[in-house]
Design a protein around this motif. Structure first.
Motif, PDB file in Angstrom:
ATOM      1  N   ARG A  44       0.843  -1.203   0.000  1.00  0.00           N
ATOM      2  CA  ARG A  44       0.000   0.000   0.000  1.00  0.00           C
ATOM      3  C   ARG A  44       0.881   1.258   0.000  1.00  0.00           C
ATOM      4  NH1 ARG A  44      -4.755   2.353   0.769  1.00  0.00           N
ATOM      5  NH2 ARG A  44      -5.879   0.399   0.614  1.00  0.00           N
ATOM      6  N   VAL A  45       1.922   1.239   0.821  1.00  0.00           N
ATOM      7  CA  VAL A  45       2.773   2.424   0.912  1.00  0.00           C
ATOM      8  C   VAL A  45       3.536   2.654  -0.389  1.00  0.00           C
ATOM      9  CG1 VAL A  45       4.768   3.447   2.078  1.00  0.00           C
ATOM     10  CG2 VAL A  45       2.997   2.309   3.404  1.00  0.00           C
ATOM     11  N   LEU A  46       4.087   1.598  -0.976  1.00  0.00           N
ATOM     12  CA  LEU A  46       4.852   1.759  -2.206  1.00  0.00           C
ATOM     13  C   LEU A  46       3.964   2.137  -3.387  1.00  0.00           C
ATOM     14  CD1 LEU A  46       7.458  -1.150  -1.987  1.00  0.00           C
ATOM     15  CD2 LEU A  46       7.758   1.263  -1.436  1.00  0.00           C
ATOM     16  N   THR A  47       2.699   1.764  -3.329  1.00  0.00           N
ATOM     17  CA  THR A  47       1.756   2.228  -4.357  1.00  0.00           C
ATOM     18  C   THR A  47       1.482   3.715  -4.192  1.00  0.00           C
ATOM     19  OG1 THR A  47       0.691   0.045  -4.392  1.00  0.00           O
ATOM     20  CG2 THR A  47      -0.535   1.887  -5.368  1.00  0.00           C
ATOM     21  N   GLY A  48       1.380   4.154  -2.953  1.00  0.00           N
ATOM     22  CA  GLY A  48       0.986   5.537  -2.682  1.00  0.00           C
ATOM     23  C   GLY A  48       2.119   6.527  -2.635  1.00  0.00           C
ATOM     24  N   SER A  49       3.381   6.063  -2.455  1.00  0.00           N
ATOM     25  CA  SER A  49       4.460   7.031  -2.232  1.00  0.00           C
ATOM     26  C   SER A  49       5.750   6.654  -2.955  1.00  0.00           C
ATOM     27  CB  SER A  49       4.750   7.168  -0.740  1.00  0.00           C
ATOM     28  OG  SER A  49       5.834   8.051  -0.521  1.00  0.00           O
ATOM     29  N   THR A  50       6.082   7.410  -3.985  1.00  0.00           N
ATOM     30  CA  THR A  50       7.375   7.268  -4.655  1.00  0.00           C
ATOM     31  C   THR A  50       8.495   7.743  -3.737  1.00  0.00           C
ATOM     32  OG1 THR A  50       6.322   7.616  -6.796  1.00  0.00           O
ATOM     33  CG2 THR A  50       8.715   7.985  -6.675  1.00  0.00           C
ATOM     34  N   PHE A  51       8.196   8.759  -2.905  1.00  0.00           N
ATOM     35  CA  PHE A  51       9.186   9.282  -1.962  1.00  0.00           C
ATOM     36  C   PHE A  51       9.691   8.192  -1.030  1.00  0.00           C
ATOM     37  CE2 PHE A  51      11.269  12.053   0.979  1.00  0.00           C
ATOM     38  CZ  PHE A  51      10.941  11.585   2.252  1.00  0.00           C
ATOM     39  N   VAL A  52       8.785   7.389  -0.466  1.00  0.00           N
ATOM     40  CA  VAL A  52       9.198   6.315   0.442  1.00  0.00           C
ATOM     41  C   VAL A  52      10.083   5.321  -0.293  1.00  0.00           C
ATOM     42  CG1 VAL A  52       8.387   4.334   1.792  1.00  0.00           C
ATOM     43  CG2 VAL A  52       7.261   6.560   2.020  1.00  0.00           C
ATOM     44  N   ALA A  53       9.699   4.960  -1.525  1.00  0.00           N
ATOM     45  CA  ALA A  53      10.505   4.012  -2.301  1.00  0.00           C
ATOM     46  C   ALA A  53      11.915   4.565  -2.525  1.00  0.00           C
ATOM     47  CB  ALA A  53       9.827   3.731  -3.634  1.00  0.00           C
ATOM     48  N   GLU A  54      12.010   5.853  -2.846  1.00  0.00           N
ATOM     49  CA  GLU A  54      13.324   6.460  -3.087  1.00  0.00           C
ATOM     50  C   GLU A  54      14.164   6.456  -1.819  1.00  0.00           C
ATOM     51  OE1 GLU A  54      11.918   9.596  -6.593  1.00  0.00           O
ATOM     52  OE2 GLU A  54      12.203  10.279  -4.518  1.00  0.00           O
ATOM     53  N   GLN A  55      13.567   6.789  -0.683  1.00  0.00           N
ATOM     54  CA  GLN A  55      14.320   6.832   0.565  1.00  0.00           C
ATOM     55  C   GLN A  55      14.787   5.439   0.987  1.00  0.00           C
ATOM     56  OE1 GLN A  55      15.357   9.564   2.225  1.00  0.00           O
ATOM     57  NE2 GLN A  55      14.497  10.717   0.508  1.00  0.00           N
ATOM     58  N   LEU A  56      13.913   4.446   0.875  1.00  0.00           N
ATOM     59  CA  LEU A  56      14.290   3.088   1.262  1.00  0.00           C
ATOM     60  C   LEU A  56      15.308   2.511   0.293  1.00  0.00           C
ATOM     61  CD1 LEU A  56      10.829   1.570   2.346  1.00  0.00           C
ATOM     62  CD2 LEU A  56      12.591   2.626   3.783  1.00  0.00           C
ATOM     63  N   GLY A  57      15.215   2.920  -0.983  1.00  0.00           N
ATOM     64  CA  GLY A  57      16.194   2.468  -1.961  1.00  0.00           C
ATOM     65  C   GLY A  57      17.556   3.098  -1.734  1.00  0.00           C
ATOM     66  N   ARG A  58      17.552   4.355  -1.299  1.00  0.00           N
ATOM     67  CA  ARG A  58      18.809   5.070  -1.079  1.00  0.00           C
ATOM     68  C   ARG A  58      19.489   4.604   0.205  1.00  0.00           C
ATOM     69  NH1 ARG A  58      16.926  10.175  -1.281  1.00  0.00           N
ATOM     70  NH2 ARG A  58      17.181  10.211  -3.531  1.00  0.00           N
ATOM     71  N   ASN A  59      18.714   4.401   1.251  1.00  0.00           N
ATOM     72  CA  ASN A  59      19.247   3.966   2.543  1.00  0.00           C
ATOM     73  C   ASN A  59      18.704   2.564   2.819  1.00  0.00           C
ATOM     74  OD1 ASN A  59      19.929   3.502   5.209  1.00  0.00           O
ATOM     75  ND2 ASN A  59      19.364   5.545   5.914  1.00  0.00           N
ATOM     76  N   THR A  60      19.460   1.566   2.442  1.00  0.00           N
ATOM     77  CA  THR A  60      18.942   0.197   2.441  1.00  0.00           C
ATOM     78  C   THR A  60      18.714  -0.364   3.844  1.00  0.00           C
ATOM     79  OG1 THR A  60      21.206  -0.647   2.267  1.00  0.00           O
ATOM     80  CG2 THR A  60      19.979  -0.320   0.207  1.00  0.00           C
ATOM     81  N   GLU A  61      19.253   0.269   4.875  1.00  0.00           N
ATOM     82  CA  GLU A  61      19.051  -0.226   6.238  1.00  0.00           C
ATOM     83  C   GLU A  61      17.901   0.473   6.957  1.00  0.00           C
ATOM     84  OE1 GLU A  61      23.762  -1.379   6.988  1.00  0.00           O
ATOM     85  OE2 GLU A  61      22.757   0.084   8.284  1.00  0.00           O
ATOM     86  N   MET A  62      17.322   1.482   6.322  1.00  0.00           N
ATOM     87  CA  MET A  62      16.274   2.251   6.986  1.00  0.00           C
ATOM     88  C   MET A  62      15.059   1.386   7.298  1.00  0.00           C
ATOM     89  SD  MET A  62      14.186   5.639   5.680  1.00  0.00           S
ATOM     90  CE  MET A  62      15.620   6.693   5.525  1.00  0.00           C
ATOM     91  N   LEU A  63      14.617   0.558   6.355  1.00  0.00           N
ATOM     92  CA  LEU A  63      13.407  -0.234   6.551  1.00  0.00           C
ATOM     93  C   LEU A  63      13.575  -1.222   7.694  1.00  0.00           C
ATOM     94  CD1 LEU A  63      10.568  -1.005   5.694  1.00  0.00           C
ATOM     95  CD2 LEU A  63      11.553  -2.528   3.956  1.00  0.00           C
TER      96      LEU A  63
END
Length: 963
Positions: A44-63
């Motif tokens: 649901r979050v990845l469908t709704g937010s490109t920003f979250v995907a970019e942040q989690l992709g950039r900082n792989t330990e954040m999630l």
């Protein structure tokens, strides 16, 4: 292995989820355990937010960090953010580390907040409350860190009366003040401090205000600047006293005095939400107690109705003017209208009913039925609509972490928003949204009765007359007869102008909305044009502007909605072709016509400086192009205002020149500051002496009109650059260069910023020929070299030029040293006969090369260069200064001709009658020159004009300058 949950998604959104899922594949590798709902929640979050995907992709330990800490699935306490940041900041050593730490922290917490919001793990009020706590902590902890380092550098600010250390108080305004921040909100702040005084504990004392302004700037930069790690919060300081023109930080006394003497109704409205959110909170609460009577009156405040009606009308006009119906905050029935309804009742009745003295809108709406008699159903509908609109706002902003409330326009993004809001289709979502907005609009419209309109019958008659001309409903003879009857001096030319514009390709190709907007403006425009003394000429000028803005029809709405602005536009274009040309090339300046209070009340130099600094504060220091555009808009806006003031007689000539010169000075100060920062970031600081950096030991000299405080509209700037560093030393940065090279490049950068043409035009044409040795000399001289040149090599005409030279930007200490050099040069004893010969020979050369040609000299008079003109007065004044300054030092105290002539009279070198003639002639010539500039005419007038003045000046010249 975790897989995206596609079955819950509409077909069109599955590629969005798959793309974002692929982007965070590395982050998923770090996830070792997760709750049962995790795959659904993540999808649901990845469908709704490109920003979250970019942040989690950039900082792989954040999630994995968010999961392992439990933060994704738990609420925070109010103090959580404060403690986390306090711990993180404890070990930081540099501002760069601070900027990185606070940004990385913000990005992590933003991901958490969006996750919880989109999965409805937090309701709207919890999300906005936690966002506000996050802002509080970022401001509080960042400021605390900066304050300690500022005290180490500049000393600790001490109260003059209390003798106690002073800390800044930060007021949060708007949504921040009400603990109602949205997902990508900017933050409105006001900086205040308890007492004036000075810093202690440092070699160089600062006023407390200077200290807190510097601290405030650093705080804004730490939060607002966009770096590789993003930004923290966009900071808006415009709600402070005097807005952008006011100082960045003020004392409690100044704050109280402002609201007592200058506070306006809309500022009462804004202060409803004010909250002490950082800094010295105990002192801040005392301040809020002092300000409360300004906000809440002890009676039902019927006096506020007119102002509130104006505010309501302004909101409605803005919706129409800017076409905001796609905006869930600012459009009709949007968030702003719900807020206005609640705050109107707070303002009207909050003094009597203290229950209404709260900031949170969701606390106020339920009180309104009992407190003000609002029907319960209205309060319920407003609350439901507000919650839905705020959730929609968050769903829009969650996509890309952008400060926008605009509904999407592409099919995929529309479906994405509908899905985020729990709807299957865009149609079902918009149907519900429109129903909610319609309820808000209904209650907003009923809130305060609108102001009375003009007589509609009269308006309709006027419109019909002018529109019949525009719509080509009349033949040529009828049209010209009507135009003649209405007062056009040359009706055939006026009809040709109307017909040509109507049939132009631009008008024919306009979309319907732009056509409608044009039809709103034209009748009002014609009505104003016929009031002028030169209606046909005025119509031609205004039509050129209309032609320029047709494709940006929002400007047409601005004029239609602001008849006073249109009236001023016609009046000023009638008086000045230069003015109409300025607006035609820079239509953005039309905004400046709206507020006549500022249009005809020019600020002083301090206010100009504060306004420009505030505008530049929001722009990253490295974005030179944006800084250059901001400088050009600032100059154009203020030149427009001073021209309007001169045309209407609101400002006399001397004040016009003052205003134009001040504008140039504050721009020069800003340009020097920008260029200095760019150079020192790259090369470090130049060294004044070994181990002692320049601070900055650089000044800009203004010569000619700039030096004489006599700038006109098209004046170039005669400048000379001086430094006071050892030319044999080097800068102290990683890329060291010799001091001499540093200052040459600094000068080149200053000239580049001033000279370069951008889409917004050019700041100023710069002339550097008056520097030592002219074009063959160094671009920047040391003060020592400058003094030696003036003593040993300078020509007499260069000493004449020095009479009008003064420091217009740069270091105050070096300014004093330059003034001593200038005094020494001008105060020398000179041989009178040789001086007189040099001055008169140079004058004759100029007349031969630049004056009217002999064949025309009996027919025309060049205001500046012909016999009896401006240059005769200037050369005469300069001769008197150079010849007698050794006896009368007061002759070189000032650089402008009028005050020098006053000094000449005071010491008895000329009679009172003679100096009065010269003063009046000088001012009269310059006034005519200004008018010529306004009409795009040269400095040449008929020889029959100003004949008596010319002869009087020539007679005085003959008396004084003949051997």
């Amino acid at each position: 292995m975790l897989k995206p949950q596609m079955e819950q998604l509409p077909e069109a959104l599955r590629p969005v989820l798959q793309q974002n899922w692929d982007q965070i594949s590395a982050a998923l590798d770090h996830v070792t355990s997760s709750p049962a709902s995790f795959a659904d929640d993540l999808s649901r979050v990845l469908t709704g937010s490109t920003f979250v995907a970019e942040q989690l992709g950039r900082n792989t330990e954040m999630l994995s960090n968010l999961l392992d800490s439990g933060d994704l699935y738990s609420d925070y306490d109010e103090d959580h953010y404060q403690q986390c940041l306090k711990t993180r900041f404890a070990s930081l050593e540099t501002e760069e580390q601070l900027h990185t730490a606070v940004r990385c922290f913000r990005q992590r917490e933003q991901v958490r907040l969006i996750w919880r919001d989109l999965n409805r793990l937090s309701d709207m009020r919890t999300t906005t409350r936690e966002l506000s706590w996050l802002a509080d902590a970022c401001v509080e902890q960042t400021m605390n860190w900066l304050y300690l380092h500022a005290c180490e550098r500049w000393g600790t600010p001490i109260g003059r009366d209390s003798k106690n250390p002073q800390r800044m108080v930060v007021l949060g305004m708007g949504k921040l003040g009400a603990n109602e921040l949205n997902l990508s909100s900017d933050i409105d702040l006001i900086f205040v401090y308890p007492e004036n005084g000075e810093t202690e504990g440092s070699k160089k004392c600062l006023d407390n205000q200077d200290f807190f302004i510097r601290l405030g700037k650093k705080l804004i930069q730490a939060l607002d600047n966009t770096t590789i790690d993003g930004f923290v919060f966009r900071v808006d300081m415009r709600l402070r006293p005097f807005g952008s023109a006011g100082p960045l930080a003020i004392s409690f006394d100044a704050m109280e005095g402002y609201y007592q003497d200058h506070g306006r109704e809309w500022e009462r409205y804004a202060m409803i939400k004010a909250r002490v959110m950082a800094g010295d909170k105990e002192a801040g609460q005392e301040l809020m107690g002092i300000l409360r009577p300004f906000v809440y009156r002890k009676y039902i405040d019927f006096s506020a109705f007119d102002s509130l009606r104006e505010m309501k009308d302004m909101i409605s006009r803005e919706v129409r003017r800017k076409g905001l119906n796609n905006n869930v905050k600012l459009g009709a029935g949007g968030i702003r209208e719900v807020e206005f309804i609640a705050q109107v009742f707070q303002l009207l009745r909050g003094g009597r009913d203290t229950r209404l003295q709260q900031r949170e809108l969701c606390n106020i709406l339920p009180l309104l039925p009992e407190a003000v008699g609002m029907p319960q159903i209205a309060a319920d509908e407003l609350m439901q609509a507000y919650l839905f609109l705020r959730n929609t706002e968050h769903a829009i902003q969650a996509v890309a972490d952008k400060q926008t409330q605009e509904l999407p326009t592409t099919e995929q993004e529309q479906l994405r928003l509908a899905f985020n809001m729990g709807f299957d289709t865009w149609a079902s979502f918009t149907q519900h949204l429109d129903a909610q907005r319609e309820k808000v609009r209904h209650h907003f419209t009923d809130l305060i009765a609108p102001s009375e309109e003009e007589d509609p019958e009269q308006t309709s008659t006027d419109q019909q007359l002018w529109l019949s001309l525009w719509k080509d409903e009349l033949d040529n003879e009828q049209a010209e007869a009507i135009l003649k009857e209405q007062g056009f001096d040359t009706p055939d030319e006026a009809w040709h102008l109307i017909d040509t514009l109507r049939q132009s390709k631009t008008v024919q190709m306009l979309q319907k909305i732009a056509q409608d907007r044009l039809l709103l403006v034209l009748p009002i425009l014609f009505q104003e044009v016929i009031k002028t003394d030169n209606p046909t000429e005025t119509l031609s000028r205004v039509f050129e502007l209309i032609q320029a803005i047709l494709r940006r029809s929002a400007y047409l709405v601005l004029l239609a909605e602001n008849p006073d602005a249109l009236q001023q536009l016609v009046k000023l274009c009638s008086a000045s072709n230069w003015f109409s040309e300025k607006l035609r090339t820079h239509p953005i300046l039309l905004d400046e016509l709206i507020d006549q209070n500022t249009l005809y009340a020019p600020p002083n130099k301090e206010q100009l400086n504060s306004e420009l600094r505030q505008q530049l504060l929001r722009i990253p220091e490295e974005d030179t192009e944006q800084l250059m555009d901001a400088l050009r808009y600032f100059k154009n806006a203020h030149v427009l205002k001073v021209a309007a003031s001169e045309i209407t007689g609101a400002l006399p000539l001397m004040k016009v020149s003052d205003y134009l010169t001040w504008t140039a000075e504050v721009i020069l100060e800003a340009v020097v500051d920008i260029a200095w920062k760019l150079m020192t970031e790259k090369h470090g600081l130049p060294q004044k002496t070994a181990g002692v950096p320049c601070d900055p030991d650089f000044i800009v000299l203004g010569y000619g009109k700039m030096g004489g405080i006599e700038l006109s509209y098209g004046s170039d700037l005669d400048l000379v650059f001086i430094h006071d560093a050892d030319p044999n030393l080097f800068t102290d940065g990683n890329k060291q260069i010799p001091n001499a090279v540093f200052f040459t490049r600094l000068g080149q950068k200053i000239i580049h910023i001033l000279n370069t043409f951008t889409t917004s035009g050019q700041l100023y044409e710069v002339d550097m020929r008056l520097r030592p040795s002219g074009n063959s000399g160094l671009l920047v001289s040391s003060l020592k070299a400058f003094a030696e040149y003036q003593q040993k090599e300078a020509w007499t005409w260069e000493h004449q030029a020095l009479v009008r030279a003064r420091v217009v930007a740069g270091d105050l200490a070096l300014k004093s040293r330059f003034e001593a050099v200038r005094a020494d040069i001008l105060g020398q004893k000179r041989e009178s006969k040789k001086l007189l010969t040099d001055v008169t020979e140079m004058r004759e050369k100029m007349r031969q090369h630049l004056g009217s040609k002999s064949s025309e000299s009996d027919q025309v008079f060049h205001l500046k260069h012909d016999r009896g003109g401006i240059v005769d007065i200037e050369f005469l004044v300069q001769f008197l200064v150079l010849n007698y300054a050794s006896q009368y030092p007061e002759l070189y105290q000032f650089t402008d001709n009028i005050r020098i002539l006053d000094a000449v009279e005071n010491v008895g070198l000329l009679e009172e009658k003679e100096t009065e003639i010269l003063r009046e002639a000088y001012k009269a010539y310059r006034a005519v020159g200004h008018k010529q500039s306004m009409q795009d005419l040269s400095n040449t007038i008929s020889a029959s004009e100003m004949k008596d003045l010319r002869e009087a000046v020539a007679t005085i010249w003959q008396t004084v300058m003949t051997p």
